[in-house]
Scaffold this active site. Structure first.
Site, short mmCIF file in Angstrom:
data_model
loop_
_atom_site.label_atom_id
_atom_site.label_comp_id
_atom_site.label_asym_id
_atom_site.label_seq_id
_atom_site.Cartn_x
_atom_site.Cartn_y
_atom_site.Cartn_z
N LYS A 1 1.19 -0.39 33.06
CA LYS A 1 1.05 -0.16 34.49
C LYS A 1 1.29 -1.49 35.18
CE LYS A 1 -1.59 2.16 38.01
NZ LYS A 1 -0.77 1.47 38.96
N GLU B 1 9.32 0.09 38.92
CA GLU B 1 8.49 -0.87 39.63
C GLU B 1 9.25 -2.18 39.81
OE1 GLU B 1 5.34 0.52 39.95
OE2 GLU B 1 3.97 -1.15 40.40
N LYS C 1 1.22 9.39 29.38
CA LYS C 1 1.86 10.61 29.85
C LYS C 1 2.03 11.56 28.67
CE LYS C 1 4.65 8.07 33.22
NZ LYS C 1 5.94 7.37 33.38
N GLU D 1 30.79 -20.03 32.59
CA GLU D 1 31.80 -18.98 32.46
C GLU D 1 31.48 -17.83 33.44
OE1 GLU D 1 34.56 -18.63 31.18
OE2 GLU D 1 34.93 -16.48 30.93
N CYS E 1 -33.70 -18.59 65.06
CA CYS E 1 -34.54 -18.74 66.25
C CYS E 1 -35.92 -19.30 65.94
CB CYS E 1 -34.69 -17.39 66.96
SG CYS E 1 -35.69 -16.20 66.06
N CYS F 1 -36.67 -11.08 60.60
CA CYS F 1 -37.06 -12.00 61.67
C CYS F 1 -37.78 -11.19 62.73
CB CYS F 1 -35.80 -12.65 62.24
SG CYS F 1 -35.97 -13.28 63.93
N GLU G 1 2.59 3.54 28.26
CA GLU G 1 3.44 2.59 28.99
C GLU G 1 2.56 1.59 29.73
OE1 GLU G 1 6.31 4.66 31.47
OE2 GLU G 1 6.10 6.42 30.19
#
Length: 677
Positions: A117, A175, A292, A37, A413, A428, A115
């Site tokens: 994040k 976000e 907050k 629909e 070496c 070394c 809230e």
DNA sequence: GATCCTCGAGTTCT
DNA sequence: CTCGAGGATC
């Protein structure tokens, strides 16, 4: 073309109906009609708009399917800056946050909005008279990129706000995120096409939103959560954060169901716990929660610190950890000959990045953590970047686990390896005979803060040294583009670029040159001090160990390193060859170190990324003003300049009560000094 | 001799 | 960014 009124009305009705079904489907997750629909209504509107193009308004749902590619994104200045948040990583920091709020407001117990994040991309949406007119990325907080076309393809973003009393103007903050399932789907498709996978949902969301072709964005199913309001005109902002979120919901935004009104520090920590245990079952990634102060009237009064509001804080989940098998411990040889054990790990995803290597620092560290080869280990990304082996999973130790032993001969070496009794590192003894040390010495010589030779990277230096083309830094200046072009992964063009970069590095400063030599215990700061003290290189070369030790900030150990370096015939020959090749610098006024009457004597520390200046530019300007830039915060630090996402230095500064500046304040301070100069 | 501060060195992955 | 160690200071 005149559009018959009946069609205008029909188009209007279709837009409203489709927008409503869209809202039911994408925001409420509760479709009112079958897909067929919806498709029928959508096609009818498309047909109408095709016949009468003037009916295709910007808020039409047909605008969600993507438009023709752009060539670039325009810059957008936000009407109100998009702030960043300070972070709390443990309970103490949350307690401290609550204490500061109570002291500043005089409240006995504070109401907070809790809230999520989200791990996505912060976005600002501008609506005029209820119509979406612009969507922009956060950028540096002041200026972002105009990604309106791409945001129109996100179905959870209303193109037109619902409700009668919509404000004349409103900036909605939220976000854009990519749900976990969509990220998996996208990554399977990327793999099938032989393209790179996205490491985490934030990169995927950012990558999708920064597509110049919005049809690609439309094909990625992004969603949007609203969590705040920037500027608003023609209507008062609700008095509480929880009411703002409810209000956004009435405008048909998606607002997280996980939001809560909580009281006091117990409420905050309880919310953190509750969300933490739900985290894995959420359909999208979060990296913490946000608190907050609920009453908006306190927000302005609480004020801001370096671009972050004092009324809110992000409480982050601890750094993600993962368990993997340590299959081997390799040994790397550094510039000073230091042998560093590096864990080779079975690739494992930690915090969105595949980790295969992790430093083990030294032998003692391995013993302290009781790490055996083949052990299962816990890996963490420390400081959010560098992987670290936290420890072993003791009860999963395999039978074939075996201890690591530091080699007694250099793996590169074959020279003897020694470990001084009072030092943590083994070295070394091959010196420049060791190809590894020679390579590192040349890389150091070419590095940005030394001679700054662009394009002379690890790959190239490996080949140059292995083929015996370059044994000392001086021989770099004899290279020509033809011999370089014969090397692997070196085209004609890049070869001549490198030669060009080598030639232009000849003009340098004495400080850089001394640093480039790579004298033990002589870094950038000491090299600069030596250049200022002696004024020319010959005086430094002739200086006795005793006279060196009398220079401020140079003690017996550093003095010995310097004297030993110049006593070495080989080193003096290389320096002579470099000068013959044309390496030169401006003469320095000897004793200049003590000059500058205008020196303010202030000490600065930089942390985080500044929006406009690079770190080097900021450092140069501060030093030009006669102040010092130091690497760590202490009681003697006068100012800390905090950029975006400041690090631990920011917290230290707050702890010690050091004045914190943002970039703008820094520039003002600098201008003040320059004027009075 | 203890303590604080600063500098040097090494490191991961995209 | 972090750690370790050199240098300065009390």
């Amino acid at each position: 073309m005149i559009v018959p009124p009946a069609f205008v009305a029909r188009a209007q009705a279709l837009r409203e109906e489709i927008a409503y079904h869209n809202y039911r489907y994408y925001v409420l997750d509760d479709p009112a009609v079958p897909d067929s629909e919806y498709d029928r209504l959508f096609r009818e509107l498309q047909d109408l708009e095709a016949r009468f193009p003037s009916l295709a308004t910007p808020d039409s749902p047909t605008q969600r399917i993507g438009a023709l590619p752009l060539t670039q994104f325009a810059a957008v200045t936000h009407l109100t800056p998009m702030l960043s948040l300070n972070n709390a990583f443990d309970e103490d920091e949350v307690q401290a946050f609550d204490r500061r709020i109570r002291e500043a407001t005089g409240l006995a117990s504070v109401a907070y909005a809790g809230e999520l994040k989200f791990d996505g991309l912060a976005i600002n949406l501008t609506y005029r008279d209820g119509i979406l007119v612009q969507g922009a990325t956060r950028g540096d907080g002041f200026t972002g990129e105009d990604v309106t076309q791409n945001l129109r393809t996100v179905h959870a973003i209303p193109l037109r706000l619902a409700g009668e009393d919509c404000p004349r103007l409103i900036e909605v903050r939220g976000e854009v995120i990519m749900p976990k399932a969509e990220l998996e789907r996208l990554n399977r498709a990327q793999t099938a096409r032989g393209e790179r996978e996205f490491a985490n949902p934030r990169n995927a969301a950012a990558g999708s939103l920064r597509q110049l072709d919005s049809r690609i964005t439309a094909a990625r199913r992004l969603t949007f959560f609203a969590y705040g309001v920037g500027r608003i005109e023609g209507r008062a902002l609700p008095a509480r954060q929880t009411d703002i979120l409810d209000y956004l919901e009435t405008l048909r935004f998606q607002v997280s169901e996980e939001r809560r009104l909580v009281h006091g520090v117990e409420g905050l920590l309880g919310y953190f716990q509750a969300i933490g245990s739900k985290r894995a079952s959420l359909p999208y990634e979060i990296d913490g929660v946000v608190y907050k102060v609920n009453e908006v009237k306190y927000h302005e009064a609480l004020g801001y610190v370096a671009r972050a509001p004092r009324f809110a804080i992000a409480h982050k989940f601890p750094a993600e950890e993962a368990v993997t098998q340590l299959v081997d411990i390799a040994v790397q040889v550094g510039r000073t000959g230091a042998l560093t054990p590096v864990a080779r790990l079975k690739p494992v995803l930690v915090g969105g990045v595949t980790v295969t290597n992790a430093t083990l620092h030294n032998e003692d560290e391995i013993r302290r953590k009781d790490i055996l080869i083949n052990d299962f280990v816990v890996v963490r990304r420390a400081g959010d970047v560098i992987p670290e082996v936290v420890g072993v999973v003791a009860d999963r130790r395999p039978r074939d686990a075996r201890a690591f032993a530091m080699p007694t001969l250099c793996p590169v070496c074959g020279s003897r390896v020694v470990r001084l009794s009072d030092e943590a590192v083994a070295r070394c003894t091959g010196g420049l005979y060791c190809p590894a040390q020679r390579k590192q010495a040349i890389l150091h010589f070419a590095s940005r803060r030394a001679m700054d030779i662009d394009g002379l990277g690890e790959r190239l230096v490996d080949q140059l040294v292995d083929r015996g083309l370059v044994k000392t830094p001086a021989e770099l200046y004899q290279l020509d583009a033809q011999s370089l072009a014969r090397l692997e992964r070196m085209a004609q063009k890049s070869a001549s670029n490198v030669v060009q970069a080598i030639q232009s590095s000849k003009a340098t400063t004495l400080g850089r040159f001394i640093y480039a030599l790579g004298i033990r215990n002589v870094g950038e700061a000491t090299a600069k001090a030596l250049a200022l003290h002696f004024g020319d290189l010959d005086a430094l070369i002739k200086a006795s160990e005793a006279s060196l030790a009398e220079i401020p900030d140079i003690g017996p150990v550093v003095a010995q390193s310097i004297a030993q370096f110049f006593a070495e015939m080989h080193n003096r020959e290389v320096i002579a060859a470099l000068r013959r090749a044309g390496v030169h610098w401006e003469p320095v006024a000897a004793g200049a170190a003590h000059g500058r009457a205008s020196a303010s004597g202030k000490t600065f520390v930089l942390t985080g990324t500044l929006p406009h200046l690079t770190r080097e530019e900021a450092k140069a300007r501060i030093e030009a003003a006669g102040a010092r830039v130091s690497g760590s915060v202490s009681a003697r630090t006068d100012f800390v300049v905090a950029g975006i996402e400041p690090g631990s230095k920011y917290d230290k500064a707050r702890e010690l009560g050091v004045t914190i500046l943002d970039e703008r304040q820094l520039l003002e301070w600098l201008e003040g000094i320059e004027r009075s100069d």
